[in-house]
Design a protein around this motif. Structure first.
Motif, PDB file in Angstrom:
ATOM      1  N   UNK A  31       3.805   2.700  -4.133  1.00  0.00           N
ATOM      2  CA  UNK A  31       2.360   2.817  -4.254  1.00  0.00           C
ATOM      3  C   UNK A  31       1.669   1.768  -3.378  1.00  0.00           C
ATOM      4  N   UNK A  32       0.855   2.237  -2.435  1.00  0.00           N
ATOM      5  CA  UNK A  32       0.049   1.349  -1.602  1.00  0.00           C
ATOM      6  C   UNK A  32      -1.411   1.662  -1.881  1.00  0.00           C
ATOM      7  N   UNK A  33      -2.117   0.678  -2.426  1.00  0.00           N
ATOM      8  CA  UNK A  33      -3.492   0.881  -2.892  1.00  0.00           C
ATOM      9  C   UNK A  33      -3.564   2.049  -3.858  1.00  0.00           C
ATOM     10  N   UNK A  34      -2.521   2.203  -4.674  1.00  0.00           N
ATOM     11  CA  UNK A  34      -2.494   3.238  -5.693  1.00  0.00           C
ATOM     12  C   UNK A  34      -2.009   4.591  -5.231  1.00  0.00           C
ATOM     13  N   UNK A  35      -1.760   4.769  -3.937  1.00  0.00           N
ATOM     14  CA  UNK A  35      -1.309   6.066  -3.406  1.00  0.00           C
ATOM     15  C   UNK A  35       0.179   6.009  -3.104  1.00  0.00           C
ATOM     16  N   UNK A  36       0.885   7.073  -3.470  1.00  0.00           N
ATOM     17  CA  UNK A  36       2.337   7.108  -3.332  1.00  0.00           C
ATOM     18  C   UNK A  36       2.723   7.484  -1.900  1.00  0.00           C
ATOM     19  N   UNK A  37       3.328   6.535  -1.189  1.00  0.00           N
ATOM     20  CA  UNK A  37       3.732   6.774   0.199  1.00  0.00           C
ATOM     21  C   UNK A  37       4.787   7.876   0.281  1.00  0.00           C
ATOM     22  N   UNK A  38       5.643   7.973  -0.724  1.00  0.00           N
ATOM     23  CA  UNK A  38       6.692   8.999  -0.715  1.00  0.00           C
ATOM     24  C   UNK A  38       6.116  10.409  -0.814  1.00  0.00           C
ATOM     25  N   UNK A  39       4.870  10.529  -1.286  1.00  0.00           N
ATOM     26  CA  UNK A  39       4.238  11.847  -1.428  1.00  0.00           C
ATOM     27  C   UNK A  39       3.317  12.185  -0.262  1.00  0.00           C
ATOM     28  N   UNK A  40       3.162  11.273   0.707  1.00  0.00           N
ATOM     29  CA  UNK A  40       2.241  11.496   1.828  1.00  0.00           C
ATOM     30  C   UNK A  40       2.829  12.482   2.837  1.00  0.00           C
ATOM     31  N   UNK A  41       1.932  13.254   3.481  1.00  0.00           N
ATOM     32  CA  UNK A  41       2.382  14.118   4.574  1.00  0.00           C
ATOM     33  C   UNK A  41       2.378  13.320   5.879  1.00  0.00           C
ATOM     34  N   UNK A  42       2.803  13.950   6.971  1.00  0.00           N
ATOM     35  CA  UNK A  42       2.957  13.248   8.248  1.00  0.00           C
ATOM     36  C   UNK A  42       1.632  12.691   8.762  1.00  0.00           C
ATOM     37  N   UNK A  43       0.542  13.412   8.556  1.00  0.00           N
ATOM     38  CA  UNK A  43      -0.767  12.954   9.026  1.00  0.00           C
ATOM     39  C   UNK A  43      -1.191  11.687   8.292  1.00  0.00           C
ATOM     40  N   UNK A  44      -1.002  11.673   6.985  1.00  0.00           N
ATOM     41  CA  UNK A  44      -1.346  10.481   6.196  1.00  0.00           C
ATOM     42  C   UNK A  44      -0.475   9.290   6.588  1.00  0.00           C
ATOM     43  N   UNK A  45       0.819   9.548   6.819  1.00  0.00           N
ATOM     44  CA  UNK A  45       1.717   8.473   7.220  1.00  0.00           C
ATOM     45  C   UNK A  45       1.311   7.877   8.558  1.00  0.00           C
ATOM     46  N   UNK A  46       0.905   8.742   9.495  1.00  0.00           N
ATOM     47  CA  UNK A  46       0.502   8.279  10.810  1.00  0.00           C
ATOM     48  C   UNK A  46      -0.694   7.339  10.730  1.00  0.00           C
ATOM     49  N   UNK A  47      -1.610   7.626   9.807  1.00  0.00           N
ATOM     50  CA  UNK A  47      -2.786   6.760   9.636  1.00  0.00           C
ATOM     51  C   UNK A  47      -2.410   5.430   8.979  1.00  0.00           C
TER      52      UNK A  47
END
Length: 328
Positions: A77-93
């Motif tokens: 969880x980074x700032x409350x958001x789960x990095x493992x659940x992010x898509x490629x666009x979110x990861x890129x940001x």
């Protein structure tokens, strides 16, 4: 180990497991890891080679290749958001903008066929669209921040024209170009001599305070831990076995492995006949172990330690240990 206070955590890792499949079973490189980092805090991840430290750092940015590490579970969880659940666009940001990483070897971190300025500029472009002049100014500023002399000329240099210390500073400039909220530094001073190492560590500390940046410092060197970190997580065989403030770790280590690691650091104020080492070796990857993973090397091992895996003992609000019979 996740009983410590994690309120206002910038990064919170919960029961993280990262595994590879061999034959018909999954072998966990990280096995149930939990910890947190607050904004502006320095957290040391310390342990022997092969304990899972680098895999931990790469996992935060989801840089462990899915082809070789396909089995991942838990939450990051980074700032409350789960990095493992992010898509490629979110990861890129996220990558390079809010979370950056300095890898172990600056000799291989820089692309040999691109000039220094171009490589720093690429990191700056992740912030957003800039005019050519603004981008060039920011490249110069980024190199100045890491105290590279004559940055106006260094931008046109090739990596092979720089010393190891200068390359490491460039790597730092790239990682810090976007002023991230979290910097993961994986053994960043391994290739540097002692004098340059001290300068580089002080530089990282100064920039951390300037940006109010959280720092995850991965190392096997307790001298670096003492200089750089507020809290420490001690790793052994893919698990965190002790978490405490840096002062507690040095003054009152509770885990026998932590004590052994600190005991292996030579003292400058006493006569040294021989270096102290920990007998035995960590369990091999995939080796089936019962009970505590350190029991075969522990001077205080008892029957229970070899049969059952220890629970996490909550010593205080800031101190946890994974041991049946911790040091008093």
């Amino acid at each position: 180990m996740n009983q410590l206070n994690t309120s206002n955590a910038l990064l919170e890792i919960l029961d993280l497991k990262v595994g590879i499949k061999r034959e018909e079973r999954v072998i966990n490189i990280l096995d149930g890891v939990s910890f947190s980092i607050k904004e502006g805090e320095s957290l040391g991840i310390v342990g022997e080679s092969g304990s899972g430290k680098s895999t931990m750092g790469l996992s935060v940015l989801r840089l462990t290749p899915h082809s070789t590490h396909p089995h991942t579970s838990g939450q990051i969880l980074f700032k409350g958001r789960d990095i493992l659940a992010m898509d490629d666009t979110e990861l890129q940001k996220l990558r390079g903008k809010e979370i950056s990483m300095i890898l172990q070897d600056p000799m291989t971190s820089l692309n040999p066929v691109f000039r220094i300025g171009d490589q720093v500029a690429e990191a700056i472009e992740s912030i957003g669209s800039l005019s050519d002049k603004d981008k060039a100014d920011r490249v110069i500023n980024a190199l100045e921040r890491v105290q590279i002399p004559a940055p106006e000329t260094r931008v046109d240099a090739w990596p092979h024209q720089l010393s190891g210390g200068m390359k490491q500073r460039v790597v730092g400039a790239i990682a810090l170009a976007s002023q991230p909220k979290l910097l993961i530094a994986d053994e960043p001073t391994t290739a540097l001599d002692v004098t340059i190492q001290a300068q580089y560590l002080q530089l990282l500390k100064d920039l951390q305070q300037e940006f109010n940046m959280a720092l995850m410092f991965i190392t096997h060197d307790f001298g670096v831990v003492a200089r750089m970190c507020d809290r420490v997580c001690v790793m052994y065989a893919g698990q965190i076995v002790e978490t405490a403030s840096v002062h507690t770790i040095f003054d009152q280590p509770a885990h026998w492995y932590t004590e052994a690691l600190i005991g292996g650091v030579p003292s400058l104020d006493g006569k040294l006949d021989k270096l102290v080492s920990i007998p035995g070796a960590p369990p091999k990857l995939g080796e089936t172990t019962q009970g505590c993973r350190f029991s075969a090397r522990c001077p205080n091992s008892k029957d229970k330690c070899q049969i059952r895996e220890p629970d996490v003992m909550h010593i205080s609000d800031t101190h946890e240990v994974k041991c049946w019979y911790p040091r008093e």
